[in-house]
Write an enzyme that holds these catalytic residues in place. Structure first.
Site, PDB file in Angstrom:
ATOM      1  N   HIS A  24       0.788  -1.127   0.043  1.00 58.14           N
ATOM      2  CA  HIS A  24       0.007  -0.165  -0.455  1.00 58.14           C
ATOM      3  C   HIS A  24       0.584   1.193   0.227  1.00 58.14           C
ATOM      4  O   HIS A  24       2.147   1.105   0.872  1.00 58.14           O
ATOM      5  CB  HIS A  24      -0.953  -0.291   1.492  1.00 58.14           C
ATOM      6  CG  HIS A  24      -1.627  -1.177   1.821  1.00 58.14           C
ATOM      7  ND1 HIS A  24      -3.013  -1.137   1.639  1.00 58.14           N
ATOM      8  CD2 HIS A  24      -1.701  -2.489   2.658  1.00 58.14           C
ATOM      9  CE1 HIS A  24      -3.143  -2.482   1.688  1.00 58.14           C
ATOM     10  NE2 HIS A  24      -2.571  -3.133   2.321  1.00 58.14           N
ATOM     11  N   TYR A  25       0.370   2.273  -0.537  1.00 53.42           N
ATOM     12  CA  TYR A  25       0.719   3.626   0.205  1.00 53.42           C
ATOM     13  C   TYR A  25      -0.070   4.273   1.076  1.00 53.42           C
ATOM     14  O   TYR A  25      -1.059   4.396   1.033  1.00 53.42           O
ATOM     15  CB  TYR A  25       1.026   5.310  -1.156  1.00 53.42           C
ATOM     16  CG  TYR A  25       0.145   5.311  -1.475  1.00 53.42           C
ATOM     17  CD1 TYR A  25      -0.935   5.300  -0.723  1.00 53.42           C
ATOM     18  CD2 TYR A  25      -0.057   4.855  -3.240  1.00 53.42           C
ATOM     19  CE1 TYR A  25      -2.260   6.229  -2.788  1.00 53.42           C
ATOM     20  CE2 TYR A  25      -0.459   5.931  -3.621  1.00 53.42           C
ATOM     21  CZ  TYR A  25      -1.951   5.891  -3.349  1.00 53.42           C
ATOM     22  OH  TYR A  25      -3.525   6.965  -4.094  1.00 53.42           O
ATOM     23  N   THR A  26       0.429   5.588   1.627  1.00 50.66           N
ATOM     24  CA  THR A  26      -0.262   5.861   2.915  1.00 50.66           C
ATOM     25  C   THR A  26      -1.065   6.424   2.829  1.00 50.66           C
ATOM     26  O   THR A  26      -1.723   6.665   3.075  1.00 50.66           O
ATOM     27  CB  THR A  26       0.683   6.100   4.392  1.00 50.66           C
ATOM     28  OG1 THR A  26       1.783   6.781   3.831  1.00 50.66           O
ATOM     29  CG2 THR A  26       1.606   5.109   5.211  1.00 50.66           C
ATOM     30  N   GLU A  89       2.386  -0.866   4.366  1.00 48.83           N
ATOM     31  CA  GLU A  89       1.926   0.473   3.895  1.00 48.83           C
ATOM     32  C   GLU A  89       3.798   1.665   3.873  1.00 48.83           C
ATOM     33  O   GLU A  89       4.488   0.903   5.168  1.00 48.83           O
ATOM     34  CB  GLU A  89       1.776   1.083   5.431  1.00 48.83           C
ATOM     35  CG  GLU A  89       0.104   0.846   5.597  1.00 48.83           C
ATOM     36  CD  GLU A  89      -0.664   1.430   4.726  1.00 48.83           C
ATOM     37  OE1 GLU A  89      -1.019   2.422   3.391  1.00 48.83           O
ATOM     38  OE2 GLU A  89      -2.407   1.028   4.542  1.00 48.83           O
ATOM     39  N   HIS A 131      -2.607  -2.781  -3.797  1.00 49.03           N
ATOM     40  CA  HIS A 131      -3.727  -2.746  -3.217  1.00 49.03           C
ATOM     41  C   HIS A 131      -4.742  -2.365  -4.200  1.00 49.03           C
ATOM     42  O   HIS A 131      -6.009  -3.467  -3.924  1.00 49.03           O
ATOM     43  CB  HIS A 131      -4.042  -1.474  -1.916  1.00 49.03           C
ATOM     44  CG  HIS A 131      -5.024  -1.706  -0.788  1.00 49.03           C
ATOM     45  ND1 HIS A 131      -5.207  -0.625  -0.418  1.00 49.03           N
ATOM     46  CD2 HIS A 131      -6.183  -2.439  -0.857  1.00 49.03           C
ATOM     47  CE1 HIS A 131      -6.576  -0.734   0.390  1.00 49.03           C
ATOM     48  NE2 HIS A 131      -6.546  -2.366  -0.121  1.00 49.03           N
ATOM     49  N   ASP A 141      -3.586   2.662  -4.955  1.00 51.16           N
ATOM     50  CA  ASP A 141      -2.217   2.089  -4.279  1.00 51.16           C
ATOM     51  C   ASP A 141      -1.461   0.959  -4.602  1.00 51.16           C
ATOM     52  O   ASP A 141      -2.243   0.396  -4.761  1.00 51.16           O
ATOM     53  CB  ASP A 141      -1.932   2.594  -3.343  1.00 51.16           C
ATOM     54  CG  ASP A 141      -2.815   1.680  -2.019  1.00 51.16           C
ATOM     55  OD1 ASP A 141      -4.180   1.527  -2.246  1.00 51.16           O
ATOM     56  OD2 ASP A 141      -2.667   1.692  -1.117  1.00 51.16           O
TER      57      ASP A 141
END
Length: 229
Positions: A24-26, A89, A131, A141
């Protein structure tokens, strides 16, 4: 590598063995805000690990517990992705707050972490996903700037096929059937196509099924996809 412990209360027990890694990215203004939210009991979200832009790795939830990172999602035959996966993340503001390339130090740390987890839990390359792969109608993401090719060259993700490509000339229905067979939820067909392009053809994300998309997908369905040498 030894992560810094930063426990989150947001987890429960797994119902499935670990067979996946989800990246994921945050998607928040900064890493501090993202980490605070992932540790906030009222937020009801978490991940197993967070990788900061300087390469620092935090562990929020033990591997043997079910972190709450995937939400409503699907990959291949798995619908309880949280139970089957490790969630990572990666600090990045994301598309909403100024999406930008991931620093080398951060990607190096992601690679070390994914390598360790892949070996420890014998996870296949096809189950190291973003994700957006598992929730194409909801998520973008880690996005088109994430360097999947670097991971693929280390056999930490599937490569983008580049060799001996052939166009199967599938109809739209045929392409979507193949995409579903590969692993995507195609309920929202446009979202599924865009997610596939974001992952395997990030330079052109237009939602159109063209010859290149068909050739890439066909090659990915073969026993040994070839590319990123």
């Amino acid at each position: 590598m030894t992560p810094i412990e930063a426990p989150s209360p947001n987890f429960d027990d797994r119902a499935l063995p670990i067979t996946m890694i989800v990246l994921h990215y945050t998607g928040m203004v900064d890493g501090e805000s993202a980490i605070a939210r992932l540790r906030d009991p009222d937020a009801k979200v978490s991940s197993h690990y967070v990788v900061a832009e300087d390469g620092t790795v935090l562990r929020l939830v033990p591997d043997d517990k079910r972190a709450w990172h995937a939400g409503r999602s699907h990959w291949r035959d798995v619908t309880d992705i949280n139970s089957a996966s490790i969630g990572i993340e990666i600090v990045n503001p994301g598309h909403e707050f100024g999406y930008r390339p991931f620093p080398d130090e951060q990607i190096d740390a992601v690679i070390r972490l994914v390598h360790d987890l892949k070996d420890r839990y014998e996870i296949t390359r096809g189950n190291i996903v973003g994700h957006s792969d598992i929730a194409p109608a909801r998520k973008r993401d880690p996005g088109e700037l994430f360097p999947w090719g670097k991971l693929a060259r280390l056999r930490l993700a599937l490569p983008r096929p580049t060799k001996n490509l052939m166009d199967p000339m599938w109809s739209e229905a045929g392409f979507l059937l193949a995409l579903e067979r590969f692993g995507y939820d195609v309920t929202d067909k446009m979202a599924a196509i865009v997610a596939f392009q974001r992952r395997f053809r990030p330079e052109l994300i237009d939602g159109e099924i063209d010859a290149e998309c068909r050739m890439i997908l066909l090659a990915l369905l073969l026993p040994k996809p070839q590319g990123d040498d």
